[in-house]
Design a protein around this motif. Structure first.
Motif, PDB file in Angstrom:
ATOM      1  N   SER A 260       0.835  -1.205   0.000  1.00 28.70           N
ATOM      2  CA  SER A 260       0.000   0.000   0.000  1.00 28.70           C
ATOM      3  C   SER A 260       0.868   1.252   0.000  1.00 28.70           C
ATOM      4  O   SER A 260       1.991   1.255   0.491  1.00 28.70           O
ATOM      5  CB  SER A 260      -0.941   0.002   1.209  1.00 28.70           C
ATOM      6  OG  SER A 260      -0.210  -0.016   2.418  1.00 28.70           O
ATOM      7  N   GLY A 261       0.304   2.288  -0.580  1.00 29.72           N
ATOM      8  CA  GLY A 261       0.987   3.565  -0.641  1.00 29.72           C
ATOM      9  C   GLY A 261      -0.005   4.699  -0.552  1.00 29.72           C
ATOM     10  O   GLY A 261      -1.211   4.481  -0.399  1.00 29.72           O
ATOM     11  N   GLU A 262       0.497   5.907  -0.654  1.00 25.47           N
ATOM     12  CA  GLU A 262      -0.361   7.087  -0.593  1.00 25.47           C
ATOM     13  C   GLU A 262      -0.127   7.941  -1.830  1.00 25.47           C
ATOM     14  O   GLU A 262       1.018   8.147  -2.245  1.00 25.47           O
ATOM     15  CB  GLU A 262      -0.067   7.888   0.674  1.00 25.47           C
ATOM     16  CG  GLU A 262      -1.064   9.005   0.933  1.00 25.47           C
ATOM     17  CD  GLU A 262      -0.971   9.583   2.342  1.00 25.47           C
ATOM     18  OE1 GLU A 262      -0.844  10.823   2.459  1.00 25.47           O
ATOM     19  OE2 GLU A 262      -1.024   8.792   3.303  1.00 25.47           O
ATOM     20  N   ASN A 263      -1.237   8.377  -2.423  1.00 25.12           N
ATOM     21  CA  ASN A 263      -1.224   9.239  -3.607  1.00 25.12           C
ATOM     22  C   ASN A 263      -0.580   8.579  -4.825  1.00 25.12           C
ATOM     23  O   ASN A 263      -0.105   9.262  -5.725  1.00 25.12           O
ATOM     24  CB  ASN A 263      -0.535  10.581  -3.295  1.00 25.12           C
ATOM     25  CG  ASN A 263      -1.285  11.390  -2.254  1.00 25.12           C
ATOM     26  OD1 ASN A 263      -2.510  11.396  -2.240  1.00 25.12           O
ATOM     27  ND2 ASN A 263      -0.554  12.050  -1.368  1.00 25.12           N
ATOM     28  N   TRP A 264      -0.524   7.244  -4.841  1.00 24.62           N
ATOM     29  CA  TRP A 264      -0.187   6.546  -6.077  1.00 24.62           C
ATOM     30  C   TRP A 264      -1.399   6.627  -6.998  1.00 24.62           C
ATOM     31  O   TRP A 264      -2.540   6.514  -6.540  1.00 24.62           O
ATOM     32  CB  TRP A 264       0.131   5.077  -5.810  1.00 24.62           C
ATOM     33  CG  TRP A 264       1.425   4.831  -5.085  1.00 24.62           C
ATOM     34  CD1 TRP A 264       2.448   5.705  -4.892  1.00 24.62           C
ATOM     35  CD2 TRP A 264       1.821   3.605  -4.457  1.00 24.62           C
ATOM     36  NE1 TRP A 264       3.471   5.106  -4.192  1.00 24.62           N
ATOM     37  CE2 TRP A 264       3.107   3.812  -3.911  1.00 24.62           C
ATOM     38  CE3 TRP A 264       1.225   2.352  -4.314  1.00 24.62           C
ATOM     39  CZ2 TRP A 264       3.796   2.811  -3.229  1.00 24.62           C
ATOM     40  CZ3 TRP A 264       1.910   1.361  -3.637  1.00 24.62           C
ATOM     41  CH2 TRP A 264       3.186   1.588  -3.100  1.00 24.62           C
ATOM     42  N   HIS A 265      -1.173   6.824  -8.272  1.00 21.25           N
ATOM     43  CA  HIS A 265      -2.299   6.924  -9.199  1.00 21.25           C
ATOM     44  C   HIS A 265      -2.999   5.568  -9.281  1.00 21.25           C
ATOM     45  O   HIS A 265      -2.415   4.565  -9.692  1.00 21.25           O
ATOM     46  CB  HIS A 265      -1.818   7.344 -10.587  1.00 21.25           C
ATOM     47  CG  HIS A 265      -2.920   7.852 -11.462  1.00 21.25           C
ATOM     48  ND1 HIS A 265      -3.895   7.027 -11.976  1.00 21.25           N
ATOM     49  CD2 HIS A 265      -3.220   9.102 -11.895  1.00 21.25           C
ATOM     50  CE1 HIS A 265      -4.730   7.740 -12.708  1.00 21.25           C
ATOM     51  NE2 HIS A 265      -4.347   9.008 -12.668  1.00 21.25           N
ATOM     52  N   GLN A 266      -4.267   5.568  -8.874  1.00 22.95           N
ATOM     53  CA  GLN A 266      -4.974   4.293  -8.739  1.00 22.95           C
ATOM     54  C   GLN A 266      -5.252   3.616 -10.081  1.00 22.95           C
ATOM     55  O   GLN A 266      -5.496   2.408 -10.132  1.00 22.95           O
ATOM     56  CB  GLN A 266      -6.274   4.511  -7.958  1.00 22.95           C
ATOM     57  CG  GLN A 266      -5.991   4.853  -6.490  1.00 22.95           C
ATOM     58  CD  GLN A 266      -7.211   5.322  -5.731  1.00 22.95           C
ATOM     59  OE1 GLN A 266      -8.272   5.546  -6.300  1.00 22.95           O
ATOM     60  NE2 GLN A 266      -7.052   5.494  -4.419  1.00 22.95           N
TER      61      GLN A 266
ATOM     62  N   LYS B 251      -4.261   5.169  -1.196  1.00 18.58           N
ATOM     63  CA  LYS B 251      -5.298   6.121  -0.790  1.00 18.58           C
ATOM     64  C   LYS B 251      -4.773   7.525  -0.996  1.00 18.58           C
ATOM     65  O   LYS B 251      -3.558   7.774  -1.004  1.00 18.58           O
ATOM     66  CB  LYS B 251      -5.705   5.913   0.660  1.00 18.58           C
ATOM     67  CG  LYS B 251      -4.655   6.288   1.691  1.00 18.58           C
ATOM     68  CD  LYS B 251      -5.160   6.018   3.093  1.00 18.58           C
ATOM     69  CE  LYS B 251      -4.162   6.454   4.158  1.00 18.58           C
ATOM     70  NZ  LYS B 251      -4.054   7.924   4.255  1.00 18.58           N
ATOM     71  N   ASN B 252      -5.701   8.444  -1.188  1.00 21.09           N
ATOM     72  CA  ASN B 252      -5.325   9.841  -1.298  1.00 21.09           C
ATOM     73  C   ASN B 252      -5.171  10.434   0.096  1.00 21.09           C
ATOM     74  O   ASN B 252      -5.755   9.944   1.076  1.00 21.09           O
ATOM     75  CB  ASN B 252      -6.378  10.613  -2.089  1.00 21.09           C
ATOM     76  CG  ASN B 252      -6.466  10.145  -3.525  1.00 21.09           C
ATOM     77  OD1 ASN B 252      -5.460   9.777  -4.124  1.00 21.09           O
ATOM     78  ND2 ASN B 252      -7.672  10.137  -4.077  1.00 21.09           N
ATOM     79  N   SER B 253      -4.399  11.476   0.194  1.00 19.28           N
ATOM     80  CA  SER B 253      -4.185  12.135   1.493  1.00 19.28           C
ATOM     81  C   SER B 253      -5.521  12.525   2.108  1.00 19.28           C
ATOM     82  O   SER B 253      -6.378  13.126   1.444  1.00 19.28           O
ATOM     83  CB  SER B 253      -3.315  13.388   1.311  1.00 19.28           C
ATOM     84  OG  SER B 253      -2.060  13.050   0.766  1.00 19.28           O
ATOM     85  N   GLY B 254      -5.705  12.159   3.369  1.00 14.81           N
ATOM     86  CA  GLY B 254      -6.932  12.502   4.070  1.00 14.81           C
ATOM     87  C   GLY B 254      -8.022  11.456   3.970  1.00 14.81           C
ATOM     88  O   GLY B 254      -8.992  11.506   4.733  1.00 14.81           O
ATOM     89  N   ASP B 255      -7.898  10.501   3.054  1.00 17.76           N
ATOM     90  CA  ASP B 255      -8.894   9.445   2.916  1.00 17.76           C
ATOM     91  C   ASP B 255      -8.566   8.282   3.841  1.00 17.76           C
ATOM     92  O   ASP B 255      -7.397   8.071   4.198  1.00 17.76           O
ATOM     93  CB  ASP B 255      -8.937   8.921   1.474  1.00 17.76           C
ATOM     94  CG  ASP B 255      -9.561   9.928   0.515  1.00 17.76           C
ATOM     95  OD1 ASP B 255     -10.165  10.893   1.005  1.00 17.76           O
ATOM     96  OD2 ASP B 255      -9.445   9.736  -0.707  1.00 17.76           O
ATOM     97  N   SER B 256      -9.577   7.501   4.178  1.00 16.97           N
ATOM     98  CA  SER B 256      -9.346   6.314   5.001  1.00 16.97           C
ATOM     99  C   SER B 256      -9.494   5.019   4.198  1.00 16.97           C
ATOM    100  O   SER B 256      -9.163   3.950   4.693  1.00 16.97           O
ATOM    101  CB  SER B 256     -10.321   6.288   6.184  1.00 16.97           C
ATOM    102  OG  SER B 256     -11.660   6.189   5.710  1.00 16.97           O
TER     103      SER B 256
ATOM    104  N   ASP C 218     -10.879  -0.364   3.949  1.00 17.24           N
ATOM    105  CA  ASP C 218     -10.630   0.684   4.931  1.00 17.24           C
ATOM    106  C   ASP C 218      -9.244   0.490   5.541  1.00 17.24           C
ATOM    107  O   ASP C 218      -8.804  -0.637   5.767  1.00 17.24           O
ATOM    108  CB  ASP C 218     -11.689   0.644   6.030  1.00 17.24           C
ATOM    109  CG  ASP C 218     -11.649   1.886   6.890  1.00 17.24           C
ATOM    110  OD1 ASP C 218     -10.838   1.915   7.848  1.00 17.24           O
ATOM    111  OD2 ASP C 218     -12.409   2.833   6.621  1.00 17.24           O
ATOM    112  N   GLN C 219      -8.566   1.589   5.794  1.00 16.94           N
ATOM    113  CA  GLN C 219      -7.200   1.540   6.326  1.00 16.94           C
ATOM    114  C   GLN C 219      -7.109   0.642   7.567  1.00 16.94           C
ATOM    115  O   GLN C 219      -6.134  -0.101   7.748  1.00 16.94           O
ATOM    116  CB  GLN C 219      -6.745   2.956   6.688  1.00 16.94           C
ATOM    117  CG  GLN C 219      -5.362   3.035   7.308  1.00 16.94           C
ATOM    118  CD  GLN C 219      -4.245   2.802   6.303  1.00 16.94           C
ATOM    119  OE1 GLN C 219      -4.116   3.553   5.344  1.00 16.94           O
ATOM    120  NE2 GLN C 219      -3.454   1.761   6.515  1.00 16.94           N
ATOM    121  N   ALA C 220      -8.138   0.672   8.395  1.00 18.11           N
ATOM    122  CA  ALA C 220      -8.109  -0.090   9.648  1.00 18.11           C
ATOM    123  C   ALA C 220      -8.134  -1.599   9.428  1.00 18.11           C
ATOM    124  O   ALA C 220      -7.787  -2.364  10.337  1.00 18.11           O
ATOM    125  CB  ALA C 220      -9.297   0.324  10.522  1.00 18.11           C
TER     126      ALA C 220
END
Length: 491
Positions: A279-285, A308-313, A353-355
């Motif tokens: 998983s990563g953040e702001n990778w183009h989905q 996921k994008n910044s701020g998303d869960s 979900d991140q959790a």
């Protein structure tokens, strides 16, 4: 019967498609045929990022409120019970589902019909059709005759979706490639011009490496409706403009994929699980599927790549697998850990979900153990024939082998072994010398991603070299080469 009635009474028909090459060709084919029959028809292709995969409640509601009376899904719908049944109840619309994806435990109950080659107790003799293959059968029934002119779309969608190339698929793809090579469809002509393939006899490799990636690039980082417009528009000037835009998207898609692969691969190398979730953040989905494929290729492990994008869960992503591990069966029992999920034994899309990511990783790894999967056991490479390099370097032999095309699952390209040979004239290629070209008795051999310095392990050694014959066309000159899959030293 329901579709014919809608055409006759000029009801508003909406084709609800999907954003990959199979979904675009399915949508285009169904639109072509219903439009030709005089139907009041439009189409909707979901946005990968805004709408997600499969039926989207907000979009169904919007279209129902705007007058759609009959929805026809293509390449999706069987997993849409929670959207499709309520829409039918609330708005009184009708839905015909046409799909080929794995059947969920609970199918939608309210549609007029579900058209699926593996529908329970249907007795249909072949379950390997892709979404466009199923759409083709519905179109055939509507017309009362085979829609031969649509077989070019069938060939693209079936090869892009990597369905078995046997049984009726073999005929559909073979005939479709013949029609595709004629480039009568303006959109196909424009794509072939961009790919430098216009005027050539096309094969499954051209589709898999040249045409399908261009269409998929639209769905990955652009607007998938462009893909359907490209395939259905009959104005050559307009489709050439669209094809040029698609070419730009394809270059952009390649660059994005390369950057994310580098980040994701470093994480994969630190993950000891038999089945990977990266998983990563702001990778183009839109490019996570190809990234998962690259990690699978490098590690041999079934891989899910999410971002996921910044701020998303919620993370969204794609999974890829190989023979010996059924991705769908591994994840399907754990739907409670996912916000959304659907796919095949070797490919899937999901949102989590991140959790729940850590728990899903544990479940994913446990399922690998249950299926007896071991990433350290490499897939067996079956050698079809051992030959003299002098024999196979002729174009005539390549053309003879070409007759058993199209290649794909169920009809794989022959693996050819050059036994007890010496390699010479080594040439390292690529940015970091990761690819290698060499000669064996006058036959050019090319091995990709073998790593820098690999030539030192081969120099002066007796070798077995195994690979597939390929025709390399450069500036109008065609030469036969062997694309190497494996090498074994004999000394």
């Amino acid at each position: 019967k329901r579709i014919k009635n809608a055409i006759k009474s000029q009801e508003q028909i909406t084709i609800y498609g999907d954003y990959d090459a199979d979904g675009m060709t399915s949508t285009s084919l169904m639109y072509d045929v219903i439009h030709a029959l005089g139907g009041n028809v439009n189409y909707f292709v979901p946005d990968r990022f805004k709408d997600g995969y499969g039926p989207n409640l907000a979009e169904y509601e919007r279209m129902a409120q705007n007058g759609t009376q009959l929805f026809i899904t293509v390449d999706n719908g069987v997993s849409g019970k929670d959207v499709i049944d309520p829409i039918i109840d609330k708005y009184g619309v009708d839905v015909v589902i046409t799909d080929h994806h794995e059947l969920p435990d609970e199918l939608p109950q309210k549609p007029v019909a579900i058209v699926h080659p593996a529908y329970p107790d249907s007795g249909y003799p072949f379950t390997g059709l892709s979404g466009v293959g199923v759409a083709f059968k519905v179109a055939w029934a509507l017309l009362g005759k085979m829609p031969t002119s649509e077989l070019d779309l069938v060939a693209i969608g079936e090869i892009a979706d990597v369905v078995p190339v046997n049984d009726e698929n073999r005929w559909l793809i073979t005939r479709g490639l013949q029609i595709l090579s004629q480039a009568k469809r303006p959109g196909v002509q424009a794509i072939l011009e961009q790919a430098g393939l216009l005027g050539r006899q096309l094969d499954s490799i051209n589709i898999g490496f040249d045409i399908a990636p261009r269409l998929n690039a639209i769905g990955r980082i652009g607007d998938s409706k462009q893909g359907v417009a490209l395939l259905t528009n009959r104005n050559l000037d307009e489709v050439r403009q669209l094809a040029s835009q698609v070419e730009d998207l394809n270059f952009k898609r390649k660059a994005m994929t390369k950057d994310i692969v580098n980040d994701a691969m470093s994480k994969a190398r630190m993950n000891d699980n038999q089945a990977l979730i990266i998983s990563g953040e702001n990778w183009h989905q839109g490019v996570l599927g190809p990234v998962a494929s690259r990690i699978l290729e490098e590690t041999g492990k079934p891989t899910i790549v999410m971002s996921k994008n910044s701020g998303d869960s919620v993370l969204k992503g794609s999974g890829r697998s190989r023979d010996g591990f059924d991705l769908y069966q591994a994840l399907n029992p754990h739907r409670d850990l996912m916000v959304g999920f659907g796919g095949h034994p070797q490919a899937c899309g999901l949102s989590v979900d991140q959790a729940e990511v850590d728990q899903l990783q544990q479940a994913f790894n446990d399922e690998a153990c249950k299926q007896g999967f071991d990433a350290n056991v490499k897939p067996e490479l079956i050698v079809d024939v051992t030959v003299d390099p002098e024999l196979v370097k002729s174009e005539k032999v390549y053309e003879l082998l070409h007759k058993i095309q199209p290649y794909g699952p169920g009809n794989t390209q022959p693996e050819i072994r050059l036994h007890n040979v010496m390699a010479r004239d080594f040439f390292e290629m690529g940015k970091v010398h990761e690819h290698l070209k060499f000669m064996v008795n006058g036959l050019t051999c090319v091995m990709f991603n073998c790593g820098p310095g690999f030539k030192d392990e081969l120099s002066g050694q007796k070798l077995d070299v195994v690979g597939k014959l390929n025709l390399n066309v450069w500036r109008g000159n065609a030469t036969v080469q062997l694309l190497v899959d494996d090498i074994k030293t004999l000394d």
